[in-house]
Design a protein around this motif. Structure first.
Motif, mmCIF file in Angstrom:
data_model
loop_
_atom_site.group_PDB
_atom_site.id
_atom_site.type_symbol
_atom_site.label_atom_id
_atom_site.label_comp_id
_atom_site.label_asym_id
_atom_site.label_seq_id
_atom_site.Cartn_x
_atom_site.Cartn_y
_atom_site.Cartn_z
ATOM 1 N N GLU A 135 -4.514 -13.897 -5.456
ATOM 2 C CA GLU A 135 -5.331 -13.900 -5.944
ATOM 3 C C GLU A 135 -5.763 -12.775 -4.993
ATOM 4 O O GLU A 135 -7.102 -12.044 -5.620
ATOM 5 N N GLU A 136 -5.625 -12.710 -3.940
ATOM 6 C CA GLU A 136 -6.502 -11.624 -2.570
ATOM 7 C C GLU A 136 -6.023 -9.911 -3.433
ATOM 8 O O GLU A 136 -6.776 -9.272 -3.410
ATOM 9 N N ARG A 137 -4.998 -9.999 -3.683
ATOM 10 C CA ARG A 137 -4.186 -8.673 -3.658
ATOM 11 C C ARG A 137 -3.348 -8.267 -5.142
ATOM 12 O O ARG A 137 -3.719 -7.166 -5.143
ATOM 13 N N GLY B 214 0.737 -0.799 0.284
ATOM 14 C CA GLY B 214 -0.031 0.182 0.221
ATOM 15 C C GLY B 214 1.186 0.596 0.491
ATOM 16 O O GLY B 214 0.239 2.115 -0.080
ATOM 17 N N ASP B 215 2.141 1.799 0.323
ATOM 18 C CA ASP B 215 3.224 2.469 -0.072
ATOM 19 C C ASP B 215 3.080 2.728 -1.158
ATOM 20 O O ASP B 215 3.020 2.269 -2.059
ATOM 21 N N THR B 216 2.932 4.699 -1.094
ATOM 22 C CA THR B 216 3.269 4.956 -2.806
ATOM 23 C C THR B 216 4.218 6.187 -2.713
ATOM 24 O O THR B 216 4.497 5.997 -2.414
ATOM 25 N N LEU B 217 4.233 5.578 -4.067
ATOM 26 C CA LEU B 217 5.238 6.652 -4.697
ATOM 27 C C LEU B 217 4.801 8.234 -6.043
ATOM 28 O O LEU B 217 4.120 7.416 -6.403
ATOM 29 N N THR B 218 5.591 8.861 -6.104
ATOM 30 C CA THR B 218 4.493 9.696 -6.561
ATOM 31 C C THR B 218 5.984 10.403 -7.742
ATOM 32 O O THR B 218 7.149 10.518 -8.162
ATOM 33 N N VAL B 219 5.640 10.062 -9.295
ATOM 34 C CA VAL B 219 6.443 10.491 -9.923
ATOM 35 C C VAL B 219 5.583 11.134 -11.508
ATOM 36 O O VAL B 219 3.917 10.922 -12.292
ATOM 37 N N GLY B 220 5.777 12.556 -11.928
ATOM 38 C CA GLY B 220 5.132 13.506 -12.415
ATOM 39 C C GLY B 220 3.884 13.262 -11.759
ATOM 40 O O GLY B 220 3.488 13.749 -11.037
ATOM 41 N N ASP B 221 2.728 13.512 -12.704
ATOM 42 C CA ASP B 221 1.138 12.963 -12.560
ATOM 43 C C ASP B 221 0.943 11.398 -11.282
ATOM 44 O O ASP B 221 -0.410 11.799 -11.144
ATOM 45 N N LEU B 222 1.397 11.204 -11.990
ATOM 46 C CA LEU B 222 1.122 9.797 -11.057
ATOM 47 C C LEU B 222 1.460 9.217 -10.037
ATOM 48 O O LEU B 222 2.034 10.155 -9.402
ATOM 49 N N VAL B 223 0.096 8.969 -9.387
ATOM 50 C CA VAL B 223 0.643 7.817 -7.867
ATOM 51 C C VAL B 223 0.465 6.467 -8.309
ATOM 52 O O VAL B 223 -0.126 5.299 -8.384
ATOM 53 N N VAL B 224 1.423 5.721 -7.517
ATOM 54 C CA VAL B 224 3.009 4.485 -7.921
ATOM 55 C C VAL B 224 2.225 3.808 -6.576
ATOM 56 O O VAL B 224 3.183 4.272 -5.437
ATOM 57 N N THR B 225 1.629 2.630 -6.818
ATOM 58 C CA THR B 225 1.298 1.837 -5.260
ATOM 59 C C THR B 225 2.413 0.307 -5.605
ATOM 60 O O THR B 225 2.619 -0.229 -6.062
ATOM 61 N N ALA B 226 2.582 0.356 -4.057
ATOM 62 C CA ALA B 226 2.988 -1.111 -4.140
ATOM 63 C C ALA B 226 2.283 -1.979 -3.321
ATOM 64 O O ALA B 226 1.795 -1.766 -2.284
ATOM 65 N N THR B 227 3.179 -3.317 -4.076
ATOM 66 C CA THR B 227 1.459 -4.744 -3.493
ATOM 67 C C THR B 227 2.478 -5.330 -3.466
ATOM 68 O O THR B 227 3.330 -5.894 -3.574
ATOM 69 N N HIS B 228 2.625 -5.359 -1.588
ATOM 70 C CA HIS B 228 3.491 -6.440 -1.019
ATOM 71 C C HIS B 228 2.718 -8.009 -2.112
ATOM 72 O O HIS B 228 2.293 -8.829 -1.425
ATOM 73 N N LEU B 229 3.969 -8.772 -2.495
ATOM 74 C CA LEU B 229 3.678 -10.245 -2.599
ATOM 75 C C LEU B 229 4.546 -11.386 -1.774
ATOM 76 O O LEU B 229 6.089 -11.497 -2.544
ATOM 77 N N ARG B 230 4.600 -12.049 -1.368
ATOM 78 C CA ARG B 230 5.272 -13.049 -0.765
ATOM 79 C C ARG B 230 5.186 -14.454 -1.718
ATOM 80 O O ARG B 230 3.985 -14.770 -2.008
ATOM 81 N N GLY B 231 6.192 -15.459 -1.438
ATOM 82 C CA GLY B 231 6.216 -16.426 -2.377
ATOM 83 C C GLY B 231 7.397 -16.424 -3.182
ATOM 84 O O GLY B 231 8.109 -17.571 -3.218
#
Length: 220
Positions: A182-184, A116-133
């Motif tokens: 499947e969930e995220r 759910g963390d985010t970073l901003t690049v120009g006009d974009l908000v980029v979101t991280a999704t943690h995927l384990r495995g």
């Protein structure tokens, strides 16, 4: 400009795709045909997976004309970080990686990413999704363009035809990866979401969704 079909080969040209308020550059580099991506918006850019062959990546960056403000690594595996040190040295941009993979990456990580963390690049908000495995700290990165379409950079956690490898390291787990994917991913993104994997061709969430029961049944 090369027509974008998402099919790139090591030694070949980068492909560029305009999507709403962003431009996506994709290039294949290295002996393992890793995909590296440059997401450009309003004069700024995010480089995803400086995997190998810095001169080719530098060519892609310079052709864009954008200022790289962040370098993100989707996971710890060596084939995804081969040009990371050179990219940092030349670009001077801060590094981002999943919190649970950062210690295994030779180049120091400036910002640890959690779900759910985010970073901003120009006009974009980029979101991280943690995927384990596939690795403990793999992250996918996504943004929604001005036209309302989501773009998902999945690293080695989701490919056309299945999830990433889970049989090479003790920390890998197919049950964990398929559950997180499947969930995220399938649970958070609609079928129109475009998926840009760490190797190979692009796909969409809608293309892959019907195969989830098959993936569960086969166990990989």
């Amino acid at each position: 400009m090369t027509t974008y079909d998402g099919k790139v080969q090591p030694g070949g040209d980068a492909q560029t795709r305009d999507v709403g308020n962003a431009r996506i550059h994709k290039r294949s580099v290295g002996s393992m045909s890793n995909n590296a991506y440059l997401i450009e918006s309003d004069g700024q850019a995010l480089l995803i997976d400086a995997a190998a062959d810095w001169p080719k990546l530098q060519e892609m960056v310079e052709a864009s004309g954008a200022q790289v403000v962040a370098i993100a690594t989707t996971h710890r595996h060596h084939d995804h970080v081969g040009a990371l040190a050179e990219a940092v040295a030349h670009l001077g941009a801060p590094t981002y990686a999943g919190a649970d993979d950062a210690d295994a990456i030779d180049v120091p990580t400036a910002t640890l990413l959690h779900d759910g963390d985010t970073l901003t690049v120009g006009d974009l908000v980029v979101t991280a999704t943690h995927l384990r495995g596939h690795t403990p700290g793999s992250v996918a990165l996504s943004f929604r363009d001005a036209d309302g379409t989501d773009h998902l950079f999945s690293g080695d956690s989701l490919f056309p035809g299945g999830v990433g490898a889970t049989n090479h390291y003790d920390y890998q787990s197919f049950p964990q990866l398929i559950a997180d994917v499947e969930e995220r991913l399938f649970g958070r993104f609609d079928d129109s979401t475009w998926v840009y994997p760490g190797h190979g061709d692009d796909t969409t969430i809608g293309t892959e969704r019907p195969a989830l029961p098959e993936w569960h049944a086969r166990g990989w």
